[in-house]
Design an enzyme around this catalytic site. Structure first.
Site, mmCIF file in Angstrom:
data_model
loop_
_atom_site.group_PDB
_atom_site.id
_atom_site.type_symbol
_atom_site.label_atom_id
_atom_site.label_comp_id
_atom_site.label_asym_id
_atom_site.label_seq_id
_atom_site.Cartn_x
_atom_site.Cartn_y
_atom_site.Cartn_z
ATOM 1 N N THR A 49 0.826 -1.203 0.000
ATOM 2 C CA THR A 49 0.000 0.000 0.000
ATOM 3 C C THR A 49 0.865 1.259 0.000
ATOM 4 O OG1 THR A 49 -1.687 -1.184 1.250
ATOM 5 C CG2 THR A 49 -1.860 1.203 1.188
ATOM 6 N N SER A 50 1.893 1.266 0.872
ATOM 7 C CA SER A 50 2.779 2.429 0.950
ATOM 8 C C SER A 50 3.574 2.623 -0.331
ATOM 9 C CB SER A 50 3.748 2.288 2.132
ATOM 10 O OG SER A 50 3.038 2.150 3.339
ATOM 11 N N TYR A 119 -12.714 -4.349 -3.302
ATOM 12 C CA TYR A 119 -13.793 -3.891 -4.183
ATOM 13 C C TYR A 119 -14.809 -4.976 -4.521
ATOM 14 C CZ TYR A 119 -16.424 -1.443 -7.753
ATOM 15 O OH TYR A 119 -17.466 -0.883 -8.472
ATOM 16 N N TYR A 145 -2.618 -10.399 4.284
ATOM 17 C CA TYR A 145 -2.662 -8.976 4.641
ATOM 18 C C TYR A 145 -4.122 -8.574 4.793
ATOM 19 C CZ TYR A 145 -1.870 -3.880 3.933
ATOM 20 O OH TYR A 145 -1.840 -2.506 4.042
ATOM 21 N N ARG A 150 -9.224 -0.458 4.130
ATOM 22 C CA ARG A 150 -8.996 -0.166 2.716
ATOM 23 C C ARG A 150 -9.732 -1.126 1.792
ATOM 24 N NH1 ARG A 150 -4.740 3.234 0.980
ATOM 25 N NH2 ARG A 150 -3.604 4.183 2.692
ATOM 26 N N LYS A 173 -0.282 -10.131 8.148
ATOM 27 C CA LYS A 173 -0.137 -8.743 8.565
ATOM 28 C C LYS A 173 -1.521 -8.279 9.002
ATOM 29 C CE LYS A 173 0.788 -4.068 6.818
ATOM 30 N NZ LYS A 173 1.159 -3.236 5.649
ATOM 31 N N ILE A 215 5.044 -4.563 10.252
ATOM 32 C CA ILE A 215 5.191 -4.099 8.875
ATOM 33 C C ILE A 215 4.755 -2.641 8.889
ATOM 34 C CG2 ILE A 215 4.507 -4.412 6.471
ATOM 35 C CD1 ILE A 215 4.202 -7.401 7.053
#
Length: 305
Positions: A49-50, A119, A145, A150, A173, A215
Site C-alpha cells: 500500500t505504501s 472492491y 494482509y 482499505r 499482517k 510491517i
C-alpha cells in the site's frame, strides 16, 4: 514448501520514490534500501500500500520487485546480514495475483504479501479459496494482509486460522489495529504461523503479546528507532519499548493525517531522501497538515533539510 524461520522485527512497507512528473525514481529506491540496511531495518515490503501498488502498472510492479531483491541482496551482503524482501503481489483477481507471485518467486523474493481482495467483496469462503489457490500455485511463502479499512472485505480470525493450516501460508499482517482480535489470533494460531502488526500505533502491544514484528509505515522515516523498538518488544523489554513508543507516538499519528502514503512521502521529501512525485488520485500533502508532520518529525529527533 520449505519451512523457514519467520522474518522478525521492523519490516518497512517502503514507499516507491517518484520524480516530480510521477515517473519511477529507481536510483532513489536503491538509495533508500541501502539506508535501511545501514539503519537496521529487518525486512523490506516492496509494492505494498505504501508503495502505491494501485497506480503502478504491471511492468513497473515487476521491475520494482526486481530492483528491491537485487539491491537488498547487495546491501545485505556488503553489511554481513540478510535483508529479506517480501513482495506485494496481491490483488482482487486470483489469476493476476498468481502471475505476480510467480514473477516474485522467479526473481528471488523471500515471500509474498497477499492482500484481502478489494472492491469485489469476496465472502469468507471466497477469501479462503483465493489465498489457498495462490499458495498452491507458487512455492513461495505467503503472508496474508488484512486491512479492512482499505479493502472493505475483512478476513475473520476463523478464516485466517483455516488458512494457517494451508502449506505455504506462513503468517498475516494484521492491520485492523484491533488488539482484541490480534491477541485472539496469536493465542489460537499454530506456533509456526507468524502474526505481524500492520498498525504502528498498536504494534508494540501486539509484539509484546507474541507478534513477530511490525510491517511499518513509520519505519520509512525512523528506521533505526523502529528497529530498536521491535528488538525491545521481542525481547520483552517493556521499559525500553515504552520509551521508544512514546518517542515515536506523534510520528505514528502524523503518518496518517491524510491517506497513506501521502504524509510519509512528504516527510521523506523534507528529509531530502526522495523527490516530490506521487501519482493521482493521491495528491501532495495539504498545506494545513504540513506543520503537524514537521512537528512530529521534530519530536522524533528527525532532521529535515
Amino acid at each position: 514448501m520449505t519451512t523457514q524461520t519467520p522474518i522478525q522485527g521492523s519490516i518497512v512497507a517502503i514507499v516507491t520514490p517518484m520524480a516530480e512528473d510521477g515517473s519511477l525514481d529507481r536510483e532513489a529506491l536503491r538509495n533508500l534500501i541501502n539506508w535501511h540496511a545501514d539503519e537496521g531495518t529487518d525486512g523490506i515490503v516492496i509494492v505494498g500500500t505504501s508503495g502505491e501498488s494501485p497506480t503502478v502498472n504491471v511492468q513497473e510492479h515487476c521491475e520494482l520487485i526486481e530492483i528491491a531483491v537485487q539491491q537488498a541482496a547487495q546491501a545485505g551482503e556488503s553489511r554481513g546480514r540478510k535483508l529479506p524482501v517480501i513482495a506485494g503481489t496481491g490483488g482482487n483477481s486470483t489469476a493476476e495475483a498468481i502471475e505476480l507471485t510467480k514473477h516474485a518467486k522467479q526473481v528471488g523474493a523471500d515471500a509474498s504479501l497477499q492482500v484481502v481482495p478489494y472492491y469485489n467483496k469476496p465472502t469468507q469462503e471466497g477469501q479462503y479459496q483465493h489465498f489457498r489457490a495462490i499458495a498452491e500455485a507458487v512455492e513461495l511463502p505467503v503472508i496474508l494482509y488484512n486491512v479492512p479499512g482499505r479493502t472493505v472485505a475483512d478476513a475473520s480470525n476463523e478464516t485466517l486460522l483455516r488458512l494457517a493450516q494451508v502449506p505455504g501460508i506462513v503468517g498475516v499482517k494484521d492491520a485492523t489495529g484491533n488488539l482484541d482480535r490480534g491477541m485472539d489470533l496469536i493465542r489460537r494460531a499454530p506456533k509456526s504461523f507468524a502474526v505481524y502488526s500492520g498498525d504502528d500505533l498498536t504494534a508494540v502491544a501486539l509484539i509484546l503479546m507474541g507478534g513477530q514484528g511490525n510491517i511499518s509505515v513509520t519505519a520509512n522515516v525512523a528506521p533505526r528507532a523502529m528497529h530498536e523498538l521491535c528488538v525491545a518488544a521481542l525481547a520483552g523489554n517493556v521499559a525500553k519499548a515504552r520509551e521508544l513508543q512514546f518517542q515515536l507516538f506523534e510520528l505514528h499519528r502524523a503518518m496518517f493525517v491524510e491517506a497513506n502514503p501521502i504524509p510519509v512521502k512528504w516527510a521523506l521529501q523534507q528529509m531530502g531522501m526522495i523527490a516530490s512525485g506521487i501519482r493521482l488520485p493521491l495528491t501532495p500533502l495539504a498545506q494545513e497538515c504540513r506543520d503537524t508532520v514537521l512537528g512530529a518529525l521534530k519530536s522524533a529527533n528527525i532532521a529535515v533539510v
